[in-house]
Design a protein around this motif. Structure first.
Motif, PDB file in Angstrom:
ATOM      1  N   LEU A  84      53.603   6.564  24.356  1.00 41.52           N
ATOM      2  CA  LEU A  84      52.486   6.223  25.254  1.00 41.52           C
ATOM      3  C   LEU A  84      52.951   5.972  26.689  1.00 41.52           C
ATOM      4  N   PHE A  85      53.958   5.125  26.866  1.00 36.14           N
ATOM      5  CA  PHE A  85      54.361   4.771  28.232  1.00 36.14           C
ATOM      6  C   PHE A  85      55.047   5.930  28.944  1.00 36.14           C
ATOM      7  N   SER A  86      55.785   6.751  28.205  1.00 34.69           N
ATOM      8  CA  SER A  86      56.393   7.937  28.834  1.00 34.69           C
ATOM      9  C   SER A  86      55.303   8.892  29.314  1.00 34.69           C
ATOM     10  N   ASN A  87      54.274   9.073  28.470  1.00 35.62           N
ATOM     11  CA  ASN A  87      53.152   9.920  28.889  1.00 35.62           C
ATOM     12  C   ASN A  87      52.447   9.333  30.107  1.00 35.62           C
ATOM     13  N   LEU A  88      52.356   8.014  30.160  1.00 33.34           N
ATOM     14  CA  LEU A  88      51.641   7.361  31.257  1.00 33.34           C
ATOM     15  C   LEU A  88      52.386   7.503  32.582  1.00 33.34           C
ATOM     16  N   ILE A  89      53.681   7.168  32.587  1.00 32.89           N
ATOM     17  CA  ILE A  89      54.367   7.174  33.891  1.00 32.89           C
ATOM     18  C   ILE A  89      54.660   8.583  34.389  1.00 32.89           C
ATOM     19  N   SER A  90      54.558   9.583  33.486  1.00 36.67           N
ATOM     20  CA  SER A  90      54.727  10.962  33.966  1.00 36.67           C
ATOM     21  C   SER A  90      53.400  11.575  34.409  1.00 36.67           C
ATOM     22  N   HIS A  91      52.312  10.824  34.280  1.00 42.44           N
ATOM     23  CA  HIS A  91      50.996  11.328  34.708  1.00 42.44           C
ATOM     24  C   HIS A  91      50.969  11.442  36.231  1.00 42.44           C
ATOM     25  N   PRO A  92      50.493  12.573  36.773  1.00 41.51           N
ATOM     26  CA  PRO A  92      50.546  12.761  38.231  1.00 41.51           C
ATOM     27  C   PRO A  92      49.753  11.721  39.016  1.00 41.51           C
ATOM     28  N   LYS A  93      48.755  11.088  38.386  1.00 39.75           N
ATOM     29  CA  LYS A  93      47.949  10.100  39.110  1.00 39.75           C
ATOM     30  C   LYS A  93      48.333   8.667  38.761  1.00 39.75           C
ATOM     31  N   PHE A  94      49.522   8.475  38.174  1.00 34.42           N
ATOM     32  CA  PHE A  94      49.870   7.121  37.725  1.00 34.42           C
ATOM     33  C   PHE A  94      49.767   6.086  38.850  1.00 34.42           C
ATOM     34  N   ILE A  95      50.282   6.417  40.033  1.00 38.30           N
ATOM     35  CA  ILE A  95      50.218   5.464  41.146  1.00 38.30           C
ATOM     36  C   ILE A  95      48.875   5.559  41.870  1.00 38.30           C
ATOM     37  N   SER A  96      48.370   6.766  42.083  1.00 37.77           N
ATOM     38  CA  SER A  96      47.180   6.931  42.942  1.00 37.77           C
ATOM     39  C   SER A  96      45.874   6.551  42.239  1.00 37.77           C
ATOM     40  N   ASP A  97      45.783   6.756  40.931  1.00 33.12           N
ATOM     41  CA  ASP A  97      44.564   6.415  40.193  1.00 33.12           C
ATOM     42  C   ASP A  97      44.981   5.936  38.803  1.00 33.12           C
ATOM     43  N   THR A  98      45.536   4.720  38.784  1.00 29.01           N
ATOM     44  CA  THR A  98      46.192   4.228  37.565  1.00 29.01           C
ATOM     45  C   THR A  98      45.234   4.165  36.383  1.00 29.01           C
ATOM     46  N   LYS A  99      43.984   3.767  36.631  1.00 30.99           N
ATOM     47  CA  LYS A  99      43.045   3.626  35.507  1.00 30.99           C
ATOM     48  C   LYS A  99      42.789   4.960  34.822  1.00 30.99           C
ATOM     49  N   SER A 100      42.547   6.008  35.594  1.00 35.93           N
ATOM     50  CA  SER A 100      42.288   7.309  34.949  1.00 35.93           C
ATOM     51  C   SER A 100      43.558   7.825  34.279  1.00 35.93           C
ATOM     52  N   ALA A 101      44.727   7.512  34.849  1.00 43.99           N
ATOM     53  CA  ALA A 101      45.990   7.916  34.216  1.00 43.99           C
ATOM     54  C   ALA A 101      46.150   7.219  32.861  1.00 43.99           C
ATOM     55  N   ILE A 102      45.775   5.936  32.798  1.00 46.09           N
ATOM     56  CA  ILE A 102      45.872   5.195  31.532  1.00 46.09           C
ATOM     57  C   ILE A 102      44.939   5.818  30.493  1.00 46.09           C
ATOM     58  N   ALA A 103      43.690   6.073  30.874  1.00 45.23           N
ATOM     59  CA  ALA A 103      42.725   6.652  29.932  1.00 45.23           C
ATOM     60  C   ALA A 103      43.222   8.010  29.428  1.00 45.23           C
ATOM     61  N   ASP A 104      43.724   8.835  30.349  1.00 48.21           N
ATOM     62  CA  ASP A 104      44.254  10.155  29.963  1.00 48.21           C
ATOM     63  C   ASP A 104      45.442  10.002  29.008  1.00 48.21           C
ATOM     64  N   ALA A 105      46.356   9.078  29.347  1.00 46.13           N
ATOM     65  CA  ALA A 105      47.572   8.918  28.539  1.00 46.13           C
ATOM     66  C   ALA A 105      47.235   8.427  27.132  1.00 46.13           C
ATOM     67  N   TYR A 106      46.271   7.524  27.021  1.00 41.44           N
ATOM     68  CA  TYR A 106      45.856   7.052  25.693  1.00 41.44           C
ATOM     69  C   TYR A 106      45.320   8.222  24.870  1.00 41.44           C
ATOM     70  N   ASN A 107      44.405   8.994  25.446  1.00 43.73           N
ATOM     71  CA  ASN A 107      43.787  10.080  24.687  1.00 43.73           C
ATOM     72  C   ASN A 107      44.764  11.221  24.397  1.00 43.73           C
ATOM     73  N   HIS A 108      45.645  11.515  25.361  1.00 43.38           N
ATOM     74  CA  HIS A 108      46.644  12.564  25.151  1.00 43.38           C
ATOM     75  C   HIS A 108      47.601  12.164  24.025  1.00 43.38           C
ATOM     76  N   THR A 109      48.046  10.903  24.050  1.00 43.58           N
ATOM     77  CA  THR A 109      48.973  10.421  23.018  1.00 43.58           C
ATOM     78  C   THR A 109      48.305  10.477  21.646  1.00 43.58           C
ATOM     79  N   ASP A 110      47.027  10.109  21.601  1.00 44.54           N
ATOM     80  CA  ASP A 110      46.283  10.153  20.335  1.00 44.54           C
ATOM     81  C   ASP A 110      46.204  11.588  19.802  1.00 44.54           C
ATOM     82  N   SER A 111      45.826  12.535  20.655  1.00 44.75           N
ATOM     83  CA  SER A 111      45.663  13.911  20.169  1.00 44.75           C
ATOM     84  C   SER A 111      47.014  14.506  19.769  1.00 44.75           C
ATOM     85  N   GLU A 112      48.091  14.167  20.496  1.00 39.56           N
ATOM     86  CA  GLU A 112      49.418  14.676  20.123  1.00 39.56           C
ATOM     87  C   GLU A 112      49.876  14.079  18.793  1.00 39.56           C
TER      88      GLU A 112
END
Length: 288
Positions: A84-112
């Motif tokens: 989860l955290f590796s997916n999150l910090i590699s998200h291109p919007k981690f710093i610029s739009d952290t909330k959407s990066a978190i939501a994306d990382a949660y759902n991406h990790t779940d589907s993977e």
């Protein structure tokens, strides 16, 4: 992304003999310290996992803390801890739009995880309660019934809500998706699962989503510390946990105290606690 990992701290979780484990550390910018304690408790198997990680992203020192409580086996919780955290910090919007990066990382990790599960007959799942520290922002993201509570100005404030199937909005979401909630010792999705959001749970996936609820708090001088814990603590200890550890400066000792208290109060579950203490004025006394 993880270039600082060898220099900085990242917890390595070993439950070889299922003995209680604990530890902690301090961020090298002196802004926070953390501790964790985890035990199988009265259970014969361990399905709780945790992660405490400090990393560098775009020049920012970032704290990443999580508690992952598995059900139907440990596979989902372990997978979420590892990815989860590796997916999150590699998200291109981690710093610029952290909330959407978190939501994306949660759902991406779940589907993977679900993709990786194709050959399994047992349906594993996991909660995730995480805290992400970026600059003067604390973002708490929650799926399931592990819980996050902060101490601000001496008061206990819940910064997540437990996702239970009998909550009005959760029940409505499940029923609109074609599912049902029924009583089977407790309220359960499809008569099976006692949480309404989780990673994994492939057979219930259209009802049991991994969409996190995210709450943001400002890290300022009134924010003292944060507790993340599995329901092994919260089943027997209320948000009084804050008052219980307020005098304990060392977050490792604080996490151990909560774990021991839950055990003594008869918790029947695995027990995992993470405590993060904030130093807004670089006041590091008492930290380890």
């Amino acid at each position: 992304m993880g270039y600082l990992n060898s220099v900085l701290s990242s917890s390595s979780q070993v439950h070889a003999d299922d003995a209680p484990v604990s530890g902690g550390g301090l961020s090298q910018n002196g802004k926070f310290s953390y501790g964790y304690a985890s035990s199988p408790g009265k259970r014969s198997s361990m399905e709780d996992f945790y992660e405490t990680r400090i990393d560098g992203v775009e020049g920012e020192i970032v704290g990443l803390f999580g508690v992952f409580d598995g059900h139907g086996g440990a596979r989902a919780a372990e997978y979420v801890k590892q990815n989860l955290f590796s997916n999150l910090i590699s998200h291109p919007k981690f710093i610029s739009d952290t909330k959407s990066a978190i939501a994306d990382a949660y759902n991406h990790t779940d589907s993977e995880f679900l993709k990786s599960e194709n050959n399994q007959n047992r349906d594993a799942g996991s909660t995730a309660s995480t805290a992400i520290l970026v600059g003067d922002r604390l973002l708490v993201a929650n799926v399931g019934d592990s819980r996050a509570v902060i101490c601000r100005g001496g008061n206990a404030i819940a910064v997540s809500r437990d996702h239970k199937p009998d909550q009005t909005d959760e029940r409505q979401r499940i029923e609109e998706a074609g599912g049902f909630v029924m009583w089977a010792g407790t309220w359960r999705v499809g008569g099976v699962l006692a949480v309404s959001r989780a990673f994994g749970d492939r057979l219930l996936k259209q009802y049991v989503v991994a969409d996190p609820e995210i709450q943001e708090e400002k890290i300022d001088s009134s924010l003292e510390f944060l507790i993340l814990a599995s329901d092994g603590l919260w089943d027997v200890v209320t948000n009084e946990a804050v008052a219980m550890i307020k005098p304990i400066q060392d977050p490792k000792q604080a996490a151990e105290r909560l774990m021991q208290e839950a055990y003594q109060r008869g918790s029947a579950d695995n027990i995992t606690c993470v405590v993060v203490r904030f130093f807004t004025n670089n006041n590091q006394e008492g930290s380890s």
